[in-house]
Scaffold this motif. Sequence first.
Motif, PDB file in Angstrom:
ATOM      1  N   GLY A 176       0.824  -1.204   0.000  1.00 12.69           N
ATOM      2  CA  GLY A 176       0.000   0.000   0.000  1.00 12.69           C
ATOM      3  C   GLY A 176       0.855   1.248   0.000  1.00 12.69           C
ATOM      4  O   GLY A 176       1.437   1.605   1.031  1.00 12.69           O
ATOM      5  N   GLY A 177       0.957   1.900  -1.144  1.00  8.76           N
ATOM      6  CA  GLY A 177       1.814   3.075  -1.281  1.00  8.76           C
ATOM      7  C   GLY A 177       1.174   4.362  -0.834  1.00  8.76           C
ATOM      8  O   GLY A 177       1.859   5.364  -0.601  1.00  8.76           O
ATOM      9  N   LEU A 178      -0.146   4.374  -0.694  1.00  8.28           N
ATOM     10  CA  LEU A 178      -0.848   5.551  -0.191  1.00  8.28           C
ATOM     11  C   LEU A 178      -2.187   5.081   0.376  1.00  8.28           C
ATOM     12  O   LEU A 178      -3.225   5.169  -0.270  1.00  8.28           O
ATOM     13  N   GLU A 182       9.584   8.589   2.315  1.00 10.26           N
ATOM     14  CA  GLU A 182      10.152   7.262   2.095  1.00 10.26           C
ATOM     15  C   GLU A 182       9.128   6.143   2.278  1.00 10.26           C
ATOM     16  O   GLU A 182       9.447   4.976   2.056  1.00 10.26           O
ATOM     17  N   TRP A 183       7.919   6.486   2.701  1.00  9.79           N
ATOM     18  CA  TRP A 183       6.843   5.508   2.773  1.00  9.79           C
ATOM     19  C   TRP A 183       5.757   5.776   1.737  1.00  9.79           C
ATOM     20  O   TRP A 183       4.686   5.187   1.792  1.00  9.79           O
ATOM     21  N   THR A 184       6.010   6.693   0.799  1.00  9.88           N
ATOM     22  CA  THR A 184       4.993   7.080  -0.177  1.00  9.88           C
ATOM     23  C   THR A 184       5.409   6.637  -1.572  1.00  9.88           C
ATOM     24  O   THR A 184       6.578   6.760  -1.937  1.00  9.88           O
ATOM     25  N   MET A 186       2.367  15.262  -4.563  1.00 11.97           N
ATOM     26  CA  MET A 186       1.231  15.704  -3.751  1.00 11.97           C
ATOM     27  C   MET A 186       1.600  15.778  -2.279  1.00 11.97           C
ATOM     28  O   MET A 186       1.248  16.727  -1.570  1.00 11.97           O
ATOM     29  N   VAL A 187       2.344  14.767  -1.793  1.00 20.34           N
ATOM     30  CA  VAL A 187       2.728  14.737  -0.380  1.00 20.34           C
ATOM     31  C   VAL A 187       3.659  15.896  -0.048  1.00 20.34           C
ATOM     32  O   VAL A 187       3.512  16.555   0.990  1.00 20.34           O
ATOM     33  N   LEU A 188       4.630  16.177  -0.914  1.00 22.91           N
ATOM     34  CA  LEU A 188       5.526  17.310  -0.681  1.00 22.91           C
ATOM     35  C   LEU A 188       4.770  18.627  -0.675  1.00 22.91           C
ATOM     36  O   LEU A 188       5.070  19.528   0.108  1.00 22.91           O
ATOM     37  N   THR A 189       3.769  18.728  -1.544  1.00 26.56           N
ATOM     38  CA  THR A 189       2.948  19.938  -1.549  1.00 26.56           C
ATOM     39  C   THR A 189       2.198  20.088  -0.232  1.00 26.56           C
ATOM     40  O   THR A 189       2.102  21.194   0.325  1.00 26.56           O
ATOM     41  N   LEU A 190       1.676  18.977   0.304  1.00 29.71           N
ATOM     42  CA  LEU A 190       0.990  19.014   1.598  1.00 29.71           C
ATOM     43  C   LEU A 190       1.946  19.440   2.712  1.00 29.71           C
ATOM     44  O   LEU A 190       1.568  20.187   3.619  1.00 29.71           O
ATOM     45  N   ILE A 191       3.175  18.972   2.629  1.00 27.22           N
ATOM     46  CA  ILE A 191       4.170  19.334   3.648  1.00 27.22           C
ATOM     47  C   ILE A 191       4.416  20.838   3.636  1.00 27.22           C
ATOM     48  O   ILE A 191       4.420  21.502   4.690  1.00 27.22           O
ATOM     49  N   TYR A 192       4.604  21.395   2.439  1.00 25.44           N
ATOM     50  CA  TYR A 192       4.868  22.834   2.367  1.00 25.44           C
ATOM     51  C   TYR A 192       3.629  23.656   2.709  1.00 25.44           C
ATOM     52  O   TYR A 192       3.743  24.761   3.238  1.00 25.44           O
ATOM     53  N   CYS A 193       2.465  23.114   2.424  1.00 27.98           N
ATOM     54  CA  CYS A 193       1.234  23.784   2.864  1.00 27.98           C
ATOM     55  C   CYS A 193       1.165  23.813   4.388  1.00 27.98           C
ATOM     56  O   CYS A 193       0.746  24.808   4.984  1.00 27.98           O
ATOM     57  N   ALA A 194       1.574  22.701   5.022  1.00 25.43           N
ATOM     58  CA  ALA A 194       1.587  22.650   6.485  1.00 25.43           C
ATOM     59  C   ALA A 194       2.533  23.694   7.060  1.00 25.43           C
ATOM     60  O   ALA A 194       2.225  24.356   8.065  1.00 25.43           O
TER      61      ALA A 194
END
Length: 488
Positions: A11-13, A223-225, A232-240
Amino acid sequence: MAFEELLDKVGGLGKFQMLQMTLILPSLMVVVCHSLLENFTAAVPGHRCWVHILDNATVSDNDTGILSPDVLLRISIPLDSNLKPEKCRRFLHPQWQLLHLNGTFPNMTDLDTEPCVDGWVYDHNLFSSTIVTEWDLVCDQQSQKPLIQSLVMVGTLMGGLIYGHLSDRFGRKLILRWCLLQLAISGTCTTFAPNIFIYCLLRFLSGCSIAVVIANNCSLIIEWTRSQSKGMVLTLIYCALSIGQMILGGLAFVFREWHTLQLVVSVPFFVFFLSSRWLVESSRWLIITNKPDEGLKELKIVAHRNGMKNIEETLNLEVIFGVLTLSVRCLALYPMNKVGRRPIQMLSMFLVGLSILINIFVPQDMQTLRLILASVGISCVAASQTSFSVHQSELTPTIVRAKAAGLDLLANRCGAALAPLLMALVVYLPTLPWIIYGVCPIIAVPVLLLLPETKNLPLPDTIQDVENNKKFSRKASEKDFYIKVTKF
């Protein structure tokens, strides 16, 4: 089978990644507050010298009751070039003759003045207290404020280097938990600092943790994505991180006293430390550092949380693990996927510098245009950071990725540490700092040409992978890649 295929099987996401982000993103929001805290806790309010006849509560009303505070201020504090009360000097004796000038202003240089030997009176309308008002960091002591801010950035730099190395050696989760606890303790103790020296020491320790909390949290997500979702995950991180800046502004509006604000942004890290026990160590890192059994165990945990059944047969070390060369698909973000990482970075950095330089020549009264240019610059900074993060993760192997993140933060915090000091150049030319800020990213644009393009290239795990990737064609499609299956 490469790790990317294993990640797809477990499960990658899925629910696990959602839970991992739920535990991590709040700490990223709050850690940003710590890196920007001095913008509020070290705010410099309006101030003037303490005056005996005006500010001494023991002075009888009969002595000065017939005179208003404005009049007493006029005879006690000289005016500066803008006809405002001086912030750092007062008259040696009350200048009663100033009461009979009928609107004219004498030459203040002819009157005897002295420094604020009895202290200062501060305007508490905006902030009830700051470290500036607590320890009188004004006038002759005003240089201590940018030094404090630079010290925090130096701590961030040192922490990124030291803890980045330890993260690659002992794991992301262990060092992250230590830094969360260190930040919680040092941040809380800062609230009760008895003097400026202890305050600086504790803020330096807090700064040492900031870089690693950000870097290791990001590693435990990325590393788990799966590769398709990394953008998308990196974008969420920078949004946070951006949300964290807004949260700090709101907290500073509610808590106007610096001790309270410091405590409010520090105590949550005790909660983050406790909740971090449910984070799962990076299986990529475990396998690359010759801990395949532990990596397999973590993969099974992820599979269970994502609801994957009958996965034990697939997760067999002797049949499927070929982890020396790992394949990563291109990111989901459309511009980077289409035109590559370098062009996006070059364009965004050029626009950052250009927007700053243009804004220098826009008159102050044209606030709408200035706001538009500033918004363009900030947006391009965010785009450049996101593109750079993707590019960096694809350029550096897993075994030294945390070190690379530490070096990245080293360069980042060097600039951040110099930024407060750079503003001192305004005494020579008011626009000089902004010219430097605008020219530097433009100069950096051609330097990016020296970096290889990583679009559609596999994510490296070892130094050998980086060398092998140089042999791949930059225009090769994903179907041209092959993975050599090996056994442990």
